[in-house]
Design a protein around this motif. Structure first.
Motif, PDB file in Angstrom:
ATOM      1  N   ARG A  69       0.768  -1.152  -0.164  1.00  0.00           N
ATOM      2  CA  ARG A  69       0.061   0.072  -0.083  1.00  0.00           C
ATOM      3  C   ARG A  69       0.761   1.333  -0.163  1.00  0.00           C
ATOM      4  O   ARG A  69       0.665   2.258  -0.548  1.00  0.00           O
ATOM      5  N   ARG A  70       1.906   1.223   0.814  1.00  0.00           N
ATOM      6  CA  ARG A  70       2.823   2.333   0.827  1.00  0.00           C
ATOM      7  C   ARG A  70       3.465   2.696  -0.452  1.00  0.00           C
ATOM      8  O   ARG A  70       3.726   3.789  -1.059  1.00  0.00           O
ATOM      9  N   ARG A  73       0.822   3.961  -2.878  1.00  0.00           N
ATOM     10  CA  ARG A  73       0.840   5.535  -2.560  1.00  0.00           C
ATOM     11  C   ARG A  73       2.197   6.497  -3.331  1.00  0.00           C
ATOM     12  O   ARG A  73       1.695   7.337  -3.805  1.00  0.00           O
TER      13      ARG A  73
END
Length: 76
Positions: A69-70, A73
């Motif tokens: 997820r990081r 992003r």
């Protein structure tokens, strides 16, 4: 040393739910936490050596998901 609440938090975070609302309801019912506080606590536990020792497979899987997820992003 993990508390009972820590164990319950990790078990709920690593459980497979068909609907996210069901997890939120369980978190509220069992831990009396909001979803935001729950996930904040989960991320704190993911950095804990005690949590890794107690639940290595679950913690590593949740760490991988967090890193994915990081990365997503950062890419946008």
């Amino acid at each position: 040393m993990l508390s009972v609440r820590d164990h319950m938090t990790l078990r709920l975070a690593s459980a497979h739910y068909r609907y996210p609302a069901r997890r939120e309801a369980d978190v509220h019912e069992l831990l009396a936490m909001s979803p935001t506080l729950f996930w904040r606590h989960v991320h704190t536990l993911l950095d804990s050596p005690a949590a890794l020792a107690a639940y290595p497979r679950e913690v590593n899987r949740l760490r991988r998901l967090r890193e994915q997820r990081r990365g997503a992003r950062r890419a946008t």
